[in-house]
Motif scaffolding. Structure first.
Motif, PDB file in Angstrom:
ATOM      1  N   PRO A 161       0.821  -1.223   0.000  1.00  0.00           N
ATOM      2  CA  PRO A 161       0.000   0.000   0.000  1.00  0.00           C
ATOM      3  C   PRO A 161       0.850   1.267   0.000  1.00  0.00           C
ATOM      4  O   PRO A 161       1.852   1.350   0.717  1.00  0.00           O
ATOM      5  N   ALA A 162       0.450   2.241  -0.800  1.00  0.00           N
ATOM      6  CA  ALA A 162       1.222   3.479  -0.940  1.00  0.00           C
ATOM      7  C   ALA A 162       1.377   4.200   0.394  1.00  0.00           C
ATOM      8  O   ALA A 162       2.402   4.857   0.625  1.00  0.00           O
ATOM      9  N   ARG A 163       0.402   4.080   1.267  1.00  0.00           N
ATOM     10  CA  ARG A 163       0.475   4.781   2.548  1.00  0.00           C
ATOM     11  C   ARG A 163       1.690   4.339   3.354  1.00  0.00           C
ATOM     12  O   ARG A 163       2.258   5.130   4.115  1.00  0.00           O
ATOM     13  N   LEU A 164       2.111   3.083   3.205  1.00  0.00           N
ATOM     14  CA  LEU A 164       3.276   2.592   3.935  1.00  0.00           C
ATOM     15  C   LEU A 164       4.554   3.268   3.446  1.00  0.00           C
ATOM     16  O   LEU A 164       5.411   3.654   4.242  1.00  0.00           O
ATOM     17  N   LEU A 165       4.695   3.412   2.128  1.00  0.00           N
ATOM     18  CA  LEU A 165       5.865   4.109   1.590  1.00  0.00           C
ATOM     19  C   LEU A 165       5.859   5.573   2.012  1.00  0.00           C
ATOM     20  O   LEU A 165       6.900   6.129   2.372  1.00  0.00           O
ATOM     21  N   VAL A 166       4.681   6.197   2.009  1.00  0.00           N
ATOM     22  CA  VAL A 166       4.565   7.594   2.431  1.00  0.00           C
ATOM     23  C   VAL A 166       4.915   7.739   3.909  1.00  0.00           C
ATOM     24  O   VAL A 166       5.584   8.694   4.313  1.00  0.00           O
ATOM     25  N   SER A 167       4.486   6.791   4.729  1.00  0.00           N
ATOM     26  CA  SER A 167       4.862   6.822   6.138  1.00  0.00           C
ATOM     27  C   SER A 167       6.376   6.762   6.294  1.00  0.00           C
ATOM     28  O   SER A 167       6.952   7.464   7.136  1.00  0.00           O
ATOM     29  N   GLY A 168       7.020   5.947   5.482  1.00  0.00           N
ATOM     30  CA  GLY A 168       8.481   5.888   5.503  1.00  0.00           C
ATOM     31  C   GLY A 168       9.099   7.230   5.157  1.00  0.00           C
ATOM     32  O   GLY A 168      10.133   7.618   5.723  1.00  0.00           O
ATOM     33  N   MET A 169       8.469   7.951   4.236  1.00  0.00           N
ATOM     34  CA  MET A 169       8.952   9.296   3.901  1.00  0.00           C
ATOM     35  C   MET A 169       8.824  10.227   5.107  1.00  0.00           C
ATOM     36  O   MET A 169       9.691  11.076   5.342  1.00  0.00           O
ATOM     37  N   GLY A 170       7.732  10.075   5.855  1.00  0.00           N
ATOM     38  CA  GLY A 170       7.549  10.913   7.043  1.00  0.00           C
ATOM     39  C   GLY A 170       8.618  10.661   8.083  1.00  0.00           C
ATOM     40  O   GLY A 170       9.129  11.600   8.712  1.00  0.00           O
ATOM     41  N   ASP A 171       8.976   9.392   8.268  1.00  0.00           N
ATOM     42  CA  ASP A 171      10.046   9.046   9.195  1.00  0.00           C
ATOM     43  C   ASP A 171      11.373   9.609   8.699  1.00  0.00           C
ATOM     44  O   ASP A 171      12.150  10.197   9.458  1.00  0.00           O
ATOM     45  N   ALA A 172      11.625   9.449   7.400  1.00  0.00           N
ATOM     46  CA  ALA A 172      12.881   9.927   6.814  1.00  0.00           C
ATOM     47  C   ALA A 172      12.970  11.444   6.790  1.00  0.00           C
ATOM     48  O   ALA A 172      14.070  12.013   6.804  1.00  0.00           O
ATOM     49  N   LEU A 173      11.816  12.104   6.756  1.00  0.00           N
ATOM     50  CA  LEU A 173      11.784  13.561   6.667  1.00  0.00           C
ATOM     51  C   LEU A 173      12.487  14.225   7.847  1.00  0.00           C
ATOM     52  O   LEU A 173      13.082  15.296   7.721  1.00  0.00           O
ATOM     53  N   SER A 174      12.444  13.577   8.988  1.00  0.00           N
ATOM     54  CA  SER A 174      13.044  14.169  10.194  1.00  0.00           C
ATOM     55  C   SER A 174      14.559  14.029  10.233  1.00  0.00           C
ATOM     56  O   SER A 174      15.231  14.736  10.992  1.00  0.00           O
ATOM     57  N   THR A 175      15.105  13.115   9.441  1.00  0.00           N
ATOM     58  CA  THR A 175      16.500  12.700   9.611  1.00  0.00           C
ATOM     59  C   THR A 175      17.474  13.870   9.527  1.00  0.00           C
ATOM     60  O   THR A 175      18.333  14.055  10.402  1.00  0.00           O
ATOM     61  N   TYR A 176      17.353  14.675   8.475  1.00  0.00           N
ATOM     62  CA  TYR A 176      18.283  15.784   8.292  1.00  0.00           C
ATOM     63  C   TYR A 176      18.140  16.828   9.395  1.00  0.00           C
ATOM     64  O   TYR A 176      19.128  17.316   9.948  1.00  0.00           O
ATOM     65  N   PHE A 177      16.896  17.149   9.758  1.00  0.00           N
ATOM     66  CA  PHE A 177      16.674  18.215  10.739  1.00  0.00           C
ATOM     67  C   PHE A 177      17.109  17.783  12.136  1.00  0.00           C
ATOM     68  O   PHE A 177      17.658  18.592  12.892  1.00  0.00           O
ATOM     69  N   GLU A 178      16.897  16.530  12.476  1.00  0.00           N
ATOM     70  CA  GLU A 178      17.367  16.044  13.773  1.00  0.00           C
ATOM     71  C   GLU A 178      18.894  15.927  13.775  1.00  0.00           C
ATOM     72  O   GLU A 178      19.547  16.217  14.788  1.00  0.00           O
TER      73      GLU A 178
END
Length: 361
Positions: A161-178
């Motif tokens: 399901p696409a929502r799972l890949l999008v959720s992974g993007m949300g997790d990855a989105l924080s990586t640089y800022f943290e």
């Protein structure tokens, strides 16, 4: 303080790589034990068995019972011992993979991690989250090394399901800022030191990849196809974010995620969906430039990540509810204290309210 970077021994990604899995596992062991739940076994079991059969290797495929608990770890460890298994393979989602990591640690055998989704950056990490048999959080098992190999079959992942890949993007989105926050504060990362240049660059590349290919990847997987953009996002969600968070550090975004877990209204959300709003809130805490905040909001809205409290499921964002989130985020030992300035619950409440207003604009 010394700088430290840690990573899995090998990372393999490609379309239909599971048809050649035995070739990659063979150098690690000759008697593999694999664990998977019923659904995943039905999804990839035939392909995997055929690969090992062609290499004249016997594969033991044991059903995972659904919870990464001490009894389940001990049960599979006993099977490993009686079968003489010399390598363990975990197929599926986070709890299966964490169980495989823990069994490998206690049995002192190599670990191969094979996610069937790209919904988080946990597969590459030296960590297992242990639950009770009833599914309640019990403890973190910090492992002395990362998995020996991580395999990402993008043929399988692109059909999830696409929502799972999008959720992974949300997790990855924080990586640089943290990572950026930890670099400024100089706090110790999960790797046991300060971030190396390599780890920080991977975290930065993770963010750039999301902006460039996130929407294209979501549209592709919605049609069950794998494109170059999907390949790039799978790598960003898993490897770039995995190395980035573990070797460059966590900060406010993940702590705010943890705060949201205290609200029943947010229990339907995936990990990365909560982290995405936590990232927006972290930028407000930092008083980041409006252009940077708007870029993040535009990205989230384009791929379908929440940018308002209502989208998080909090229809009535009362001060009492936001205080629960804020106090959970600011609990002793939380990663929000890795920020390069003191953070209070009052500051988090203010940032949550402001982030919601910005996301609703």
């Amino acid at each position: 303080m010394e700088k430290v970077i840690i990573a899995p021994g090998k990372y393999v990604q490609g379309y239909d790589v599971l048809s050649n899995i035995s070739r990659y596992v063979k150098p690690l062991g000759q008697k593999p034990l694999a664990i998977a739940d019923n659904f995943v076994a039905g999804l990839v079991g035939g392909t995997v068995r055929e690969s090992f059969l062609q290499d004249n290797m016997e594969l033991i495929l044991e059903q995972f019972n659904g919870e990464c608990s001490r009894p389940e770890i001990e049960r599979i460890q006993a099977i490993c011992q009686s079968a003489g298994a010399d390598v363990i393979i975990g197929f599926g989602g986070g709890k299966t993979l964490d169980t495989a990591k823990a069994v490998g640690y206690y049995a002192k055998i190599p670990v191969v991690i094979v996610p069937t989704i790209a919904s988080s950056d946990a597969p590459t990490s030296a960590l297992s989250v242990i639950y009770t048999p009833e599914g309640e959080f019990s403890e973190y098992l910090l492992l002395p090394k990362n998995p020996d190999m991580v395999m990402m079959d993008t043929k399988v992942i692109s059909q999830a399901p696409a929502r799972l890949l999008v959720s992974g993007m949300g997790d990855a989105l924080s990586t640089y800022f943290e990572a950026r926050a930890n670099r400024a504060s100089g706090h110790t990362t999960m790797a046991g030191g300060q971030s190396t240049q390599a780890a920080f660059v991977l975290a930065e590349l993770c963010y750039k990849t999301l902006l460039a290919d996130g929407l294209k990847a979501r549209l592709a997987v919605e049609s069950d196809v794998c494109t170059k953009a999907v390949e790039n996002i799978v790598e960003a969600n898993t490897y770039l974010s995995g190395i980035g968070f573990e070797s460059s550090g966590l900060a406010a975004a993940h702590a705010i995620h943890n705060g949201f877990t205290h609200l029943s209204e947010c229990h339907h959300l995936f990990h990365g969906e909560k982290v995405a709003f936590g990232t927006l809130t972290q930028l407000v805490l930092e008083n980041a430039p409006l252009k940077e905040i708007n870029t993040l909001i535009d990205f989230c809205q384009s791929v379908g990540l929440p940018t308002t409290l209502a989208e998080m499921g909090i229809k009535e964002a009362t001060p009492e509810k936001l205080r629960i989130v804020a106090e959970g985020a600011c609990a002793e030992g939380e990663t929000i204290h890795n920020m390069p300035f003191p953070v209070t619950a009052d500051a988090v409440v203010a940032a949550l309210i402001t982030a919601d207003k910005l996301g609703a604009r």
